[in-house]
Scaffold this motif. Structure first.
Motif, PDB file in Angstrom:
ATOM      1  N   TYR A 112      12.838   8.490  15.614  1.00 59.76           N
ATOM      2  CA  TYR A 112      12.650   7.312  14.760  1.00 59.76           C
ATOM      3  C   TYR A 112      13.559   7.416  13.541  1.00 59.76           C
ATOM      4  CZ  TYR A 112       8.298   6.813  17.412  1.00 59.76           C
ATOM      5  OH  TYR A 112       7.376   6.699  18.426  1.00 59.76           O
ATOM      6  N   ASP A 113      14.044   6.258  13.085  1.00 62.25           N
ATOM      7  CA  ASP A 113      14.739   6.233  11.804  1.00 62.25           C
ATOM      8  C   ASP A 113      13.749   6.574  10.698  1.00 62.25           C
ATOM      9  OD1 ASP A 113      17.228   5.526  12.804  1.00 62.25           O
ATOM     10  OD2 ASP A 113      16.764   3.378  12.733  1.00 62.25           O
ATOM     11  N   ILE A 114      14.262   7.149   9.614  1.00 58.96           N
ATOM     12  CA  ILE A 114      13.388   7.605   8.542  1.00 58.96           C
ATOM     13  C   ILE A 114      12.631   6.441   7.899  1.00 58.96           C
ATOM     14  CG2 ILE A 114      15.106   7.461   6.710  1.00 58.96           C
ATOM     15  CD1 ILE A 114      12.425  10.174   7.266  1.00 58.96           C
ATOM     16  N   GLU A 115      13.198   5.220   7.966  1.00 59.03           N
ATOM     17  CA  GLU A 115      12.518   4.062   7.390  1.00 59.03           C
ATOM     18  C   GLU A 115      11.184   3.783   8.057  1.00 59.03           C
ATOM     19  OE1 GLU A 115      16.729   3.828   6.316  1.00 59.03           O
ATOM     20  OE2 GLU A 115      15.711   4.076   8.250  1.00 59.03           O
ATOM     21  N   ALA A 116      10.979   4.332   9.274  1.00 64.00           N
ATOM     22  CA  ALA A 116       9.720   4.111   9.983  1.00 64.00           C
ATOM     23  C   ALA A 116       8.534   4.665   9.206  1.00 64.00           C
ATOM     24  CB  ALA A 116       9.779   4.751  11.377  1.00 64.00           C
ATOM     25  N   VAL A 117       8.763   5.691   8.390  1.00 63.05           N
ATOM     26  CA  VAL A 117       7.673   6.262   7.593  1.00 63.05           C
ATOM     27  C   VAL A 117       7.168   5.247   6.580  1.00 63.05           C
ATOM     28  CG1 VAL A 117       7.009   8.087   5.987  1.00 63.05           C
ATOM     29  CG2 VAL A 117       8.534   8.614   7.904  1.00 63.05           C
ATOM     30  N   ALA A 118       8.109   4.619   5.852  1.00 56.45           N
ATOM     31  CA  ALA A 118       7.713   3.622   4.854  1.00 56.45           C
ATOM     32  C   ALA A 118       7.042   2.434   5.533  1.00 56.45           C
ATOM     33  CB  ALA A 118       8.932   3.166   4.052  1.00 56.45           C
ATOM     34  N   VAL A 119       7.586   2.011   6.674  1.00 49.33           N
ATOM     35  CA  VAL A 119       6.990   0.882   7.394  1.00 49.33           C
ATOM     36  C   VAL A 119       5.569   1.216   7.809  1.00 49.33           C
ATOM     37  CG1 VAL A 119       7.104  -0.505   9.497  1.00 49.33           C
ATOM     38  CG2 VAL A 119       9.195  -0.018   8.213  1.00 49.33           C
ATOM     39  N   ALA A 120       5.365   2.404   8.371  1.00 48.83           N
ATOM     40  CA  ALA A 120       4.039   2.807   8.837  1.00 48.83           C
ATOM     41  C   ALA A 120       3.031   2.845   7.690  1.00 48.83           C
ATOM     42  CB  ALA A 120       4.117   4.172   9.519  1.00 48.83           C
ATOM     43  N   LYS A 121       3.447   3.367   6.562  1.00 41.80           N
ATOM     44  CA  LYS A 121       2.529   3.453   5.423  1.00 41.80           C
ATOM     45  C   LYS A 121       2.164   2.063   4.894  1.00 41.80           C
ATOM     46  CE  LYS A 121       3.429   8.096   3.714  1.00 41.80           C
ATOM     47  NZ  LYS A 121       3.674   8.941   2.528  1.00 41.80           N
ATOM     48  N   LEU A 122       3.137   1.166   4.854  1.00 46.03           N
ATOM     49  CA  LEU A 122       2.864  -0.182   4.362  1.00 46.03           C
ATOM     50  C   LEU A 122       1.973  -0.955   5.330  1.00 46.03           C
ATOM     51  CD1 LEU A 122       6.395  -1.064   2.976  1.00 46.03           C
ATOM     52  CD2 LEU A 122       4.316  -0.730   1.628  1.00 46.03           C
ATOM     53  N   VAL A 123       2.238  -0.792   6.620  1.00 45.90           N
ATOM     54  CA  VAL A 123       1.390  -1.457   7.612  1.00 45.90           C
ATOM     55  C   VAL A 123      -0.045  -0.937   7.516  1.00 45.90           C
ATOM     56  CG1 VAL A 123       0.976  -1.772  10.082  1.00 45.90           C
ATOM     57  CG2 VAL A 123       3.295  -1.962   9.185  1.00 45.90           C
ATOM     58  N   ALA A 124      -0.188   0.365   7.305  1.00 38.79           N
ATOM     59  CA  ALA A 124      -1.522   0.942   7.154  1.00 38.79           C
ATOM     60  C   ALA A 124      -2.227   0.398   5.915  1.00 38.79           C
ATOM     61  CB  ALA A 124      -1.419   2.466   7.083  1.00 38.79           C
ATOM     62  N   GLU A 125      -1.479   0.242   4.816  1.00 41.12           N
ATOM     63  CA  GLU A 125      -2.068  -0.307   3.592  1.00 41.12           C
ATOM     64  C   GLU A 125      -2.529  -1.747   3.804  1.00 41.12           C
ATOM     65  OE1 GLU A 125      -2.675   0.897   0.380  1.00 41.12           O
ATOM     66  OE2 GLU A 125      -2.477   2.792   1.448  1.00 41.12           O
ATOM     67  N   LEU A 126      -1.719  -2.532   4.488  1.00 43.59           N
ATOM     68  CA  LEU A 126      -2.111  -3.913   4.780  1.00 43.59           C
ATOM     69  C   LEU A 126      -3.335  -3.959   5.691  1.00 43.59           C
ATOM     70  CD1 LEU A 126       1.442  -5.444   5.319  1.00 43.59           C
ATOM     71  CD2 LEU A 126      -0.144  -6.014   3.480  1.00 43.59           C
ATOM     72  N   GLY A 127      -3.442  -2.961   6.553  1.00 52.48           N
ATOM     73  CA  GLY A 127      -4.604  -2.891   7.438  1.00 52.48           C
ATOM     74  C   GLY A 127      -5.911  -2.745   6.687  1.00 52.48           C
ATOM     75  N   ARG A 128      -5.859  -2.154   5.512  1.00 52.09           N
ATOM     76  CA  ARG A 128      -7.087  -1.995   4.721  1.00 52.09           C
ATOM     77  C   ARG A 128      -7.648  -3.345   4.289  1.00 52.09           C
ATOM     78  NH1 ARG A 128      -7.439  -0.007   0.188  1.00 52.09           N
ATOM     79  NH2 ARG A 128      -5.299  -0.163  -0.606  1.00 52.09           N
ATOM     80  N   PHE A 129      -6.800  -4.383   4.309  1.00 56.02           N
ATOM     81  CA  PHE A 129      -7.236  -5.726   3.926  1.00 56.02           C
ATOM     82  C   PHE A 129      -7.510  -6.598   5.153  1.00 56.02           C
ATOM     83  CE2 PHE A 129      -4.818  -4.045   0.399  1.00 56.02           C
ATOM     84  CZ  PHE A 129      -5.571  -4.411  -0.713  1.00 56.02           C
ATOM     85  N   GLY A 130      -7.553  -5.970   6.313  1.00 57.83           N
ATOM     86  CA  GLY A 130      -7.883  -6.692   7.520  1.00 57.83           C
ATOM     87  C   GLY A 130      -6.701  -7.277   8.260  1.00 57.83           C
ATOM     88  N   LEU A 131      -5.485  -6.997   7.799  1.00 57.99           N
ATOM     89  CA  LEU A 131      -4.291  -7.498   8.477  1.00 57.99           C
ATOM     90  C   LEU A 131      -3.896  -6.527   9.587  1.00 57.99           C
ATOM     91  CD1 LEU A 131      -2.156  -8.767   5.468  1.00 57.99           C
ATOM     92  CD2 LEU A 131      -3.394 -10.140   7.133  1.00 57.99           C
ATOM     93  N   GLU A 132      -3.925  -7.012  10.811  1.00 59.73           N
ATOM     94  CA  GLU A 132      -3.590  -6.178  11.954  1.00 59.73           C
ATOM     95  C   GLU A 132      -2.130  -6.361  12.336  1.00 59.73           C
ATOM     96  OE1 GLU A 132      -6.306  -7.139  15.051  1.00 59.73           O
ATOM     97  OE2 GLU A 132      -8.091  -6.819  13.796  1.00 59.73           O
ATOM     98  N   ALA A 133      -1.671  -5.513  13.256  1.00 56.18           N
ATOM     99  CA  ALA A 133      -0.271  -5.556  13.675  1.00 56.18           C
ATOM    100  C   ALA A 133       0.107  -6.942  14.194  1.00 56.18           C
ATOM    101  CB  ALA A 133      -0.017  -4.487  14.732  1.00 56.18           C
ATOM    102  N   ARG A 134      -0.790  -7.584  14.926  1.00 52.63           N
ATOM    103  CA  ARG A 134      -0.475  -8.901  15.478  1.00 52.63           C
ATOM    104  C   ARG A 134      -0.250  -9.936  14.387  1.00 52.63           C
ATOM    105  NH1 ARG A 134      -5.345 -11.961  15.748  1.00 52.63           N
ATOM    106  NH2 ARG A 134      -7.178 -10.721  15.146  1.00 52.63           N
ATOM    107  N   HIS A 135      -0.866  -9.721  13.219  1.00 52.67           N
ATOM    108  CA  HIS A 135      -0.667 -10.657  12.111  1.00 52.67           C
ATOM    109  C   HIS A 135       0.713 -10.501  11.472  1.00 52.67           C
ATOM    110  CE1 HIS A 135      -5.275 -10.235  11.792  1.00 52.67           C
ATOM    111  NE2 HIS A 135      -4.986 -11.363  12.434  1.00 52.67           N
TER     112      HIS A 135
END
Length: 249
Positions: A164-187
């Motif tokens: 994976y490109d190193i940017e995947a780490v930042a993407v994963a962390k941000l997606v996880a943070e958004l998930g705390r508010f109920g936003l899923e990957a499909r959103h």
């Protein structure tokens, strides 16, 4: 008005002996002797970023002095030869104006980050350009199920070798943070699609420069890509804020 900085960025005689104020078109023609890819939009962008402050006529036309032109040339050299972000260039020029000696770093490879501030999202992310799956899971502090879900929606994409490109780490962390508010990957598929379209627009502009024979022109392409990417992100943020003001007055 700012004074012409001396030292650090070098000089190649880009200023004219004519002391009369110059229009932006004249400035463009003068700079193109050394910087053939510079555009009026680029000059306006550097003005908007506070790197140069031309005077204005009562009717609003820009009038540049020889010092303004040399300052612009210094900025363009520091971008081309040292791959410096605009904030560092601005600090350097301001230090020179204060009479401080501030040597520039030796020319180096450009940063991987094309959008200013991406590195600041995670000071502890791995420094390698590519990482493995296990390393990504550890760095992003996510489990296998979450990663597999994000991959199924194209938010994170592995290379053919599984890395994976190193940017995947930042993407994963941000997606996880958004998930705390109920936003899923499909959103978030729309966000991913918008990012791909914005990247495509940047590529359309810089692709001809990257294919150029002149290595300085190819280096200029990277600086241009960073500016366009940063402006695109700012526009996206402004549009989101504007839309929210309409919906949440």
């Amino acid at each position: 008005m700012r004074h012409t900085p001396t030292g650090g960025a070098g000089s190649a005689g880009t200023t004219s002996s004519d002391s009369k104020p110059m229009s932006i078109g004249t400035v463009l023609n003068t700079l193109r002797e050394e910087f053939p890819e510079v555009t009026i939009s680029k000059i306006r962008f550097l003005e908007a970023e506070g790197l140069v402050e031309p005077k204005r006529t009562p009717s609003g036309y820009r009038k540049f002095t020889a010092a303004d032109v040399e300052r612009l040339a210094s900025v363009l050299r520091m971008q081309r030869d040292h791959y410096l972000p605009l904030k560092v260039i601005r600090d350097h020029l301001e230090a020179l104006e204060r009479g401080e000696r501030m040597p520039l770093p030796a020319p180096a490879a450009p940063s991987r980050d094309l959008v200013e501030g991406v590195s600041d999202l995670d000071d502890e992310r791995p420094t390698a350009a590519r990482i493995g799956r296990a390393e990504l899971l550890t760095a992003a502090d996510v489990d296998e199920a979450a990663l597999a879900d994000w991959e199924s929606y194209g938010l994170i994409v592995a290379h053919e070798d599984g890395g994976y490109d190193i940017e995947a780490v930042a993407v994963a962390k941000l997606v996880a943070e958004l998930g705390r508010f109920g936003l899923e990957a499909r959103h978030l598929r729309a966000v991913k699609a918008a990012a791909e379209r914005e990247a495509g627009l940047v590529e359309q502009v810089v692709a001809p420069l990257r294919r150029h024979r002149n290595p300085q022109t190819r280096a200029y392409a990277e600086a241009t890509a960073r500016e366009l990417a940063t402006l695109s992100v700012r526009l996206h943020a402004a549009l989101v804020q504007s839309a929210l003001r309409v919906r949440l007055p």
